[in-house]
Write a protein that holds these residues in place. Structure first.
Motif, PDB file in Angstrom:
ATOM      1  N   UNK A  23      37.579  74.423  24.870  1.00 51.80           N
ATOM      2  CA  UNK A  23      38.938  73.997  24.536  1.00 51.80           C
ATOM      3  C   UNK A  23      39.141  72.522  24.885  1.00 51.80           C
ATOM      4  N   UNK A  24      38.544  72.076  25.981  1.00 48.41           N
ATOM      5  CA  UNK A  24      38.644  70.665  26.368  1.00 48.41           C
ATOM      6  C   UNK A  24      37.996  69.773  25.308  1.00 48.41           C
ATOM      7  N   UNK A  25      36.831  70.179  24.815  1.00 53.49           N
ATOM      8  CA  UNK A  25      36.120  69.402  23.790  1.00 53.49           C
ATOM      9  C   UNK A  25      36.928  69.369  22.491  1.00 53.49           C
ATOM     10  N   UNK A  26      37.471  70.517  22.094  1.00 55.69           N
ATOM     11  CA  UNK A  26      38.284  70.580  20.872  1.00 55.69           C
ATOM     12  C   UNK A  26      39.518  69.692  21.009  1.00 55.69           C
ATOM     13  N   UNK A  27      40.159  69.746  22.160  1.00 51.59           N
ATOM     14  CA  UNK A  27      41.350  68.922  22.398  1.00 51.59           C
ATOM     15  C   UNK A  27      41.025  67.438  22.316  1.00 51.59           C
ATOM     16  N   UNK A  28      39.883  67.060  22.860  1.00 51.52           N
ATOM     17  CA  UNK A  28      39.457  65.657  22.798  1.00 51.52           C
ATOM     18  C   UNK A  28      39.211  65.240  21.351  1.00 51.52           C
ATOM     19  N   UNK A  29      38.593  66.132  20.569  1.00 55.80           N
ATOM     20  CA  UNK A  29      38.360  65.833  19.153  1.00 55.80           C
ATOM     21  C   UNK A  29      39.677  65.645  18.407  1.00 55.80           C
ATOM     22  N   UNK A  30      40.619  66.541  18.639  1.00 55.96           N
ATOM     23  CA  UNK A  30      41.923  66.435  17.971  1.00 55.96           C
ATOM     24  C   UNK A  30      42.677  65.174  18.392  1.00 55.96           C
ATOM     25  N   UNK A  31      42.599  64.847  19.665  1.00 67.08           N
ATOM     26  CA  UNK A  31      43.297  63.659  20.163  1.00 67.08           C
ATOM     27  C   UNK A  31      42.728  62.373  19.562  1.00 67.08           C
ATOM     28  N   UNK A  32      41.462  62.402  19.188  1.00 70.95           N
ATOM     29  CA  UNK A  32      40.811  61.202  18.657  1.00 70.95           C
ATOM     30  C   UNK A  32      40.541  61.270  17.157  1.00 70.95           C
ATOM     31  N   UNK A  33      41.198  62.169  16.465  1.00 62.52           N
ATOM     32  CA  UNK A  33      40.958  62.376  15.038  1.00 62.52           C
ATOM     33  C   UNK A  33      41.271  61.141  14.196  1.00 62.52           C
ATOM     34  N   UNK A  34      42.054  60.206  14.720  1.00 63.18           N
ATOM     35  CA  UNK A  34      42.396  58.985  13.993  1.00 63.18           C
ATOM     36  C   UNK A  34      41.949  57.722  14.739  1.00 63.18           C
ATOM     37  N   UNK A  35      41.072  57.884  15.722  1.00 60.07           N
ATOM     38  CA  UNK A  35      40.628  56.749  16.537  1.00 60.07           C
ATOM     39  C   UNK A  35      39.512  55.977  15.840  1.00 60.07           C
ATOM     40  N   UNK A  36      39.870  54.820  15.316  1.00 59.05           N
ATOM     41  CA  UNK A  36      38.894  53.967  14.644  1.00 59.05           C
ATOM     42  C   UNK A  36      38.236  53.055  15.671  1.00 59.05           C
ATOM     43  N   UNK A  37      37.259  52.296  15.208  1.00 58.22           N
ATOM     44  CA  UNK A  37      36.613  51.330  16.085  1.00 58.22           C
ATOM     45  C   UNK A  37      37.577  50.194  16.434  1.00 58.22           C
ATOM     46  N   UNK A  38      37.217  49.402  17.403  1.00 59.92           N
ATOM     47  CA  UNK A  38      38.097  48.320  17.855  1.00 59.92           C
ATOM     48  C   UNK A  38      37.888  47.026  17.087  1.00 59.92           C
ATOM     49  N   UNK A  39      36.710  46.875  16.504  1.00 64.61           N
ATOM     50  CA  UNK A  39      36.400  45.634  15.792  1.00 64.61           C
ATOM     51  C   UNK A  39      35.988  45.945  14.351  1.00 64.61           C
ATOM     52  N   UNK A  41      34.193  46.871  11.166  1.00 64.05           N
ATOM     53  CA  UNK A  41      32.899  47.489  10.897  1.00 64.05           C
ATOM     54  C   UNK A  41      32.351  48.359  12.016  1.00 64.05           C
ATOM     55  N   UNK A  42      33.042  48.425  13.148  1.00 65.27           N
ATOM     56  CA  UNK A  42      32.525  49.232  14.262  1.00 65.27           C
ATOM     57  C   UNK A  42      32.728  50.721  13.989  1.00 65.27           C
ATOM     58  N   UNK A  43      31.914  51.513  14.650  1.00 57.20           N
ATOM     59  CA  UNK A  43      31.992  52.961  14.465  1.00 57.20           C
ATOM     60  C   UNK A  43      33.208  53.541  15.175  1.00 57.20           C
ATOM     61  N   UNK A  44      33.825  54.546  14.559  1.00 53.90           N
ATOM     62  CA  UNK A  44      34.972  55.209  15.179  1.00 53.90           C
ATOM     63  C   UNK A  44      34.498  56.290  16.155  1.00 53.90           C
ATOM     64  N   UNK A  45      35.454  57.042  16.646  1.00 58.96           N
ATOM     65  CA  UNK A  45      35.161  58.183  17.515  1.00 58.96           C
ATOM     66  C   UNK A  45      34.248  59.150  16.767  1.00 58.96           C
ATOM     67  N   UNK A  46      33.244  59.681  17.469  1.00 54.87           N
ATOM     68  CA  UNK A  46      32.372  60.701  16.890  1.00 54.87           C
ATOM     69  C   UNK A  46      32.749  62.053  17.463  1.00 54.87           C
ATOM     70  N   UNK A  47      32.876  63.026  16.583  1.00 55.21           N
ATOM     71  CA  UNK A  47      33.233  64.386  16.977  1.00 55.21           C
ATOM     72  C   UNK A  47      32.212  64.927  17.975  1.00 55.21           C
ATOM     73  N   UNK A  48      32.725  65.586  19.001  1.00 55.10           N
ATOM     74  CA  UNK A  48      31.852  66.214  19.989  1.00 55.10           C
ATOM     75  C   UNK A  48      31.674  67.685  19.654  1.00 55.10           C
ATOM     76  N   UNK A  49      30.516  68.201  20.006  1.00 61.08           N
ATOM     77  CA  UNK A  49      30.209  69.619  19.824  1.00 61.08           C
ATOM     78  C   UNK A  49      29.790  70.200  21.164  1.00 61.08           C
TER      79      UNK A  49
END
Length: 138
Positions: A23-39, A41-49
């Protein structure tokens, strides 16, 4: 070897712990579902499994569930056009996380049900122990 009631508590408690971590991992994924990179062309948040493993508890004589590891989903990122985003490249394209909200919500529901099932087993086992004690008192 421990008694069957203690083994039941042990099995259920490891199930509760594993589902809480899931549940903690799922919550983290949902919280970061729109988290793009900071610069740009940088990579955004990657889903955790999360991966579970079975572990034999010789004292309890039972198989227990454990969290084997928390990994990263290597699915490709989606790309959206948003030239105002700080993470946009020179063409206005922004890499978006590989998090599918619908999949995460379905996983959350399954996790919740598994957690509740383990909790119900513990509650029923506790009830059986208390009834046995009451019978022995009579």
């Amino acid at each position: 070897m421990i008694d069957p009631l203690s083994a039941t508590f042990r099995i259920s408690s490891t199930g509760l712990s594993a589902q809480a971590e899931r549940m903690r991992v799922i919550s983290e994924n949902l919280a970061n579902a729109q988290s793009t990179g900071a610069t740009p062309g940088s990579d955004p948040y990657q889903r955790k499994t999360i991966v579970f493993s079975e572990e034999m508890d010789r004292a309890a004589g039972a198989s227990l569930v454990k969290v084997k590891n928390v990994g990263i989903d290597n699915a490709p990122f989606s790309v959206e056009y948003d030239p105002t985003n700080p993470a946009a490249d020179e063409n206005g394209q922004v890499k978006m996380p590989n998090v599918n909200t619908m999949i995460e919500l379905a996983d959350m529901r399954e996790t919740n049900r598994s957690y509740e099932a383990n909790l119900k087993v513990m509650t029923q086992t506790r009830s059986m122990v208390l009834r046995t004690i009451d019978l022995l008192r009579s």
